[in-house]
Design a protein around this motif. Structure first.
Motif, PDB file in Angstrom:
ATOM      1  N   LEU A 141       0.793  -1.241   0.000  1.00 47.93           N
ATOM      2  CA  LEU A 141       0.000   0.000   0.000  1.00 47.93           C
ATOM      3  C   LEU A 141       0.821   1.286   0.000  1.00 47.93           C
ATOM      4  N   PRO A 142       1.698   1.515   0.980  1.00 47.07           N
ATOM      5  CA  PRO A 142       2.287   2.858   1.106  1.00 47.07           C
ATOM      6  C   PRO A 142       3.053   3.329  -0.126  1.00 47.07           C
ATOM      7  N   ALA A 143       4.009   2.516  -0.610  1.00 46.41           N
ATOM      8  CA  ALA A 143       4.823   2.951  -1.741  1.00 46.41           C
ATOM      9  C   ALA A 143       3.997   3.059  -3.013  1.00 46.41           C
ATOM     10  N   SER A 144       3.084   2.103  -3.223  1.00 46.84           N
ATOM     11  CA  SER A 144       2.255   2.133  -4.429  1.00 46.84           C
ATOM     12  C   SER A 144       1.318   3.335  -4.430  1.00 46.84           C
ATOM     13  N   ALA A 145       0.787   3.694  -3.259  1.00 49.23           N
ATOM     14  CA  ALA A 145      -0.134   4.831  -3.175  1.00 49.23           C
ATOM     15  C   ALA A 145       0.554   6.133  -3.533  1.00 49.23           C
ATOM     16  N   THR A 146       1.736   6.366  -2.976  1.00 44.64           N
ATOM     17  CA  THR A 146       2.436   7.618  -3.285  1.00 44.64           C
ATOM     18  C   THR A 146       2.904   7.653  -4.733  1.00 44.64           C
ATOM     19  N   ALA A 147       3.293   6.485  -5.289  1.00 46.11           N
ATOM     20  CA  ALA A 147       3.681   6.442  -6.699  1.00 46.11           C
ATOM     21  C   ALA A 147       2.471   6.723  -7.597  1.00 46.11           C
ATOM     22  N   TYR A 148       1.318   6.158  -7.244  1.00 42.40           N
ATOM     23  CA  TYR A 148       0.079   6.415  -7.996  1.00 42.40           C
ATOM     24  C   TYR A 148      -0.220   7.914  -8.014  1.00 42.40           C
ATOM     25  N   LEU A 149      -0.122   8.548  -6.863  1.00 43.89           N
ATOM     26  CA  LEU A 149      -0.417   9.972  -6.777  1.00 43.89           C
ATOM     27  C   LEU A 149       0.569  10.794  -7.597  1.00 43.89           C
ATOM     28  N   ALA A 150       1.847  10.424  -7.540  1.00 39.19           N
ATOM     29  CA  ALA A 150       2.855  11.172  -8.285  1.00 39.19           C
ATOM     30  C   ALA A 150       2.615  11.098  -9.787  1.00 39.19           C
ATOM     31  N   GLU A 151       2.021   9.998 -10.241  1.00 39.12           N
ATOM     32  CA  GLU A 151       1.755   9.815 -11.669  1.00 39.12           C
ATOM     33  C   GLU A 151       0.418  10.410 -12.116  1.00 39.12           C
ATOM     34  N   GLU A 152      -0.566  10.403 -11.242  1.00 40.73           N
ATOM     35  CA  GLU A 152      -1.926  10.758 -11.642  1.00 40.73           C
ATOM     36  C   GLU A 152      -2.377  12.144 -11.189  1.00 40.73           C
ATOM     37  N   VAL A 153      -1.603  12.814 -10.323  1.00 38.94           N
ATOM     38  CA  VAL A 153      -1.991  14.119  -9.787  1.00 38.94           C
ATOM     39  C   VAL A 153      -0.983  15.164 -10.237  1.00 38.94           C
ATOM     40  N   ARG A 154      -1.460  16.326 -10.568  1.00 42.19           N
ATOM     41  CA  ARG A 154      -0.566  17.408 -10.987  1.00 42.19           C
ATOM     42  C   ARG A 154       0.367  17.809  -9.849  1.00 42.19           C
ATOM     43  N   PRO A 155       1.594  18.215 -10.173  1.00 41.87           N
ATOM     44  CA  PRO A 155       2.596  18.511  -9.134  1.00 41.87           C
ATOM     45  C   PRO A 155       2.137  19.499  -8.073  1.00 41.87           C
ATOM     46  N   LYS A 156       1.378  20.526  -8.466  1.00 41.69           N
ATOM     47  CA  LYS A 156       0.951  21.533  -7.495  1.00 41.69           C
ATOM     48  C   LYS A 156       0.041  20.947  -6.423  1.00 41.69           C
ATOM     49  N   ALA A 157      -0.681  19.879  -6.775  1.00 40.19           N
ATOM     50  CA  ALA A 157      -1.630  19.283  -5.832  1.00 40.19           C
ATOM     51  C   ALA A 157      -1.084  18.034  -5.154  1.00 40.19           C
ATOM     52  N   LEU A 158       0.170  17.674  -5.444  1.00 40.91           N
ATOM     53  CA  LEU A 158       0.690  16.400  -4.972  1.00 40.91           C
ATOM     54  C   LEU A 158       0.801  16.341  -3.447  1.00 40.91           C
ATOM     55  N   ILE A 159       1.339  17.383  -2.830  1.00 40.50           N
ATOM     56  CA  ILE A 159       1.529  17.356  -1.381  1.00 40.50           C
ATOM     57  C   ILE A 159       0.186  17.268  -0.664  1.00 40.50           C
ATOM     58  N   THR A 160      -0.804  18.008  -1.161  1.00 39.17           N
ATOM     59  CA  THR A 160      -2.132  17.937  -0.548  1.00 39.17           C
ATOM     60  C   THR A 160      -2.710  16.534  -0.666  1.00 39.17           C
ATOM     61  N   ALA A 161      -2.560  15.921  -1.844  1.00 36.79           N
ATOM     62  CA  ALA A 161      -3.105  14.578  -2.062  1.00 36.79           C
ATOM     63  C   ALA A 161      -2.427  13.552  -1.167  1.00 36.79           C
ATOM     64  N   ILE A 162      -1.101  13.620  -1.075  1.00 34.29           N
ATOM     65  CA  ILE A 162      -0.384  12.687  -0.204  1.00 34.29           C
ATOM     66  C   ILE A 162      -0.708  12.977   1.252  1.00 34.29           C
ATOM     67  N   GLY A 163      -0.911  14.254   1.578  1.00 38.47           N
ATOM     68  CA  GLY A 163      -1.295  14.602   2.946  1.00 38.47           C
ATOM     69  C   GLY A 163      -2.603  13.950   3.350  1.00 38.47           C
ATOM     70  N   LEU A 164      -3.549  13.846   2.410  1.00 41.28           N
ATOM     71  CA  LEU A 164      -4.824  13.188   2.711  1.00 41.28           C
ATOM     72  C   LEU A 164      -4.628  11.696   2.944  1.00 41.28           C
ATOM     73  N   PHE A 165      -3.715  11.078   2.199  1.00 37.16           N
ATOM     74  CA  PHE A 165      -3.419   9.664   2.420  1.00 37.16           C
ATOM     75  C   PHE A 165      -2.790   9.467   3.794  1.00 37.16           C
ATOM     76  N   VAL A 166      -1.850  10.342   4.157  1.00 37.87           N
ATOM     77  CA  VAL A 166      -1.225  10.277   5.482  1.00 37.87           C
ATOM     78  C   VAL A 166      -2.268  10.534   6.567  1.00 37.87           C
ATOM     79  N   ALA A 167      -3.228  11.431   6.280  1.00 34.72           N
ATOM     80  CA  ALA A 167      -4.301  11.675   7.246  1.00 34.72           C
ATOM     81  C   ALA A 167      -5.096  10.400   7.492  1.00 34.72           C
ATOM     82  N   GLY A 168      -5.338   9.636   6.421  1.00 36.59           N
ATOM     83  CA  GLY A 168      -5.997   8.347   6.585  1.00 36.59           C
ATOM     84  C   GLY A 168      -5.186   7.409   7.446  1.00 36.59           C
ATOM     85  N   ASN A 169      -3.855   7.462   7.308  1.00 36.28           N
ATOM     86  CA  ASN A 169      -2.975   6.675   8.177  1.00 36.28           C
ATOM     87  C   ASN A 169      -3.219   7.007   9.640  1.00 36.28           C
TER      88      ASN A 169
END
Length: 431
Positions: free
Chosen positions: A145-173
């Protein structure tokens, strides 16, 4: 570590040289806040984070009951946690390689499916050995899960929104880590530890089903190779990158603080002058909700302060919390925990998203190395925090945490200097 604002201005500068910038902007089909699929993606990965950490730490609050049920020592019972986290750290890199070959969504779905299936078997373990073995399998599965999720986000989300998107995943953690401790503690008080872990298993099944239904199909994934030589070359390339090495160290040091504090805080609160009952101490993990907020707002923080500025603020917040926790006032101790938790989750969200931003190829392996360092920090913090507490009381644990934060600040300073040197070299080359 360049700031988001710097990246944005650089991108805008580059765009200004294009004759038709509006047409160029429409070629980027990656997700962005408010755009198609972004909310579904965010909710899906949030739920994946909840399931991962709820399962991973589901036995931590139940160790006395498990020890009593099987007639084993506390040390033996603690392996029900260590086996899961250790297996995750061991398997995160191989699982990331599978995600490079077969796709992020495929690996995450399979990982969650195996983990929740094992979670439904855990309540029926006939012996502590079987329980530990099941937990190890569960941890190995969750490594996808962890590595695949961040890689998915890096590929599918625009760079400006990447930190926010990963932050939401970490929030789920953070929500999962909290629920895996708090819910099991209260359920076990009424119906025993087996019903408690079974409850978490059912919650995780619901999260896994919703995750698979919500997560959009990837559009930018390119399959890589499973050949060991190619994987080894990718790992060497990441480890030879000074910026990535600094980010791995920062993640490990932040987790050292967090692991030490939350391993020992129960002993601190059962001792005088607090002498709190065990049920109340278990509810202390509700402080994790603070981490949910700080992780999910990390993108805005980086937008204002830059990555290095955000890491300085996270380190300063953690330091203030450690110092406050030395007081003999319960209110101040709890405030200290709030600050430690907020600082840790913000720092973790910034560092992990920076890894995904920095790695242009082999993103899953880059994230996997970060996760390995992160869980090494967790193990080190738990062990060294307990040793420090035995040697010097809570003050010893705080001293260990402060040393780790000093390490974070020192590494970030080195990163700032390296960025300035690189910038000067670029100017010289340009002239």
């Amino acid at each position: 570590m360049p700031s988001v604002s710097t990246q944005a201005s650089t991108t805008m500068g580059a765009a200004s040289t294009v004759s038709v910038p509006s047409a160029a902007s429409t070629t980027d089909s990656r997700m962005t806040p408010g755009g198609p699929g972004y909310r579904r993606m965010s909710l899906a990965l949030f739920l994946a984070g909840v399931a991962t950490f709820a399962l991973l730490y589901s036995t931590q609050a139940l160790l006395p009951l498990i020890s009593s049920d099987f007639g084993v020592t506390a040390s033996a019972a603690s392996w029900t946690v260590s086996a899961a986290t250790g297996a995750l750290a061991l398997f995160v890199l191989p699982m990331s390689a599978l995600s490079e070959r077969f796709g992020r969504r495929t690996v995450m779905t399979a990982s969650l499916g195996i983990a929740v299936t094992v979670g439904l078997l855990v309540p029926f373990a006939p012996s502590v050995g079987t329980l530990i073995a099941l937990r190890a399998v569960q941890g190995a599965a969750l490594a996808g899960l962890p590595a695949s999720a961040t890689a998915y986000l890096a590929e599918e989300v625009r760079p400006k929104a990447l930190i926010t998107a990963i932050g939401l995943f970490v929030a789920g953690n953070s929500v999962g880590g909290m629920s895996g401790r708090v819910i099991t503690g209260w359920v076990a008080q009424e119906w025993g530890w087996r019903v408690a872990v079974g409850t978490i298993g059912i919650v995780a099944v619901a999260c896994a089903v919703a995750f698979r239904l919500l997560l959009p199909a990837p559009k930018h994934f390119k399959a890589g190779s499973l050949r060991p030589r190619v994987l080894a070359r990718t790992v060497r390339a990441h480890l030879s990158n000074p910026l990535l090495r600094r980010l791995y160290a920062i993640g490990a040091l932040f987790m050292t603080v967090f692991g030490a504090v939350y391993t020992v805080i129960g002993y601190r609160l059962t001792d005088a002058p607090f002498s709190l009952p065990q049920g109340i101490i278990g509810s202390i993990f509700l402080v994790y909700l603070v981490g949910t907020v700080s992780a999910s707002t990390a993108g805005k923080l980086v937008g204002r302060l830059g990555r290095r500025g955000s890491l300085y603020l996270a380190g300063g917040t953690t330091t203030a919390g450690l110092l406050l926790s030395l007081a003999d006032s319960l209110v101040l101790v709890l405030l200290g925990l709030v600050l430690i938790t907020a600082g840790f989750f913000a720092g973790h969200a910034v560092a992990s998203s920076s890894v995904s931003h920095t790695a242009k190829e082999g993103r899953a392996q880059a994230s996997a190395l970060y996760q390995s360092a992160y869980y090494v920090g967790s193990s080190a913090g738990s062990t060294l925090g307990a040793v420090a507490f035995h040697a010097g009381g809570w003050g010893g644990t705080v001293a260990l945490g402060l040393l780790a934060v000093i390490g974070v600040v020192g590494i970030t300073v080195l990163g700032s200097r390296a960025a300035r040197v690189q910038a000067r070299r670029g100017l010289v080359a340009a002239h």
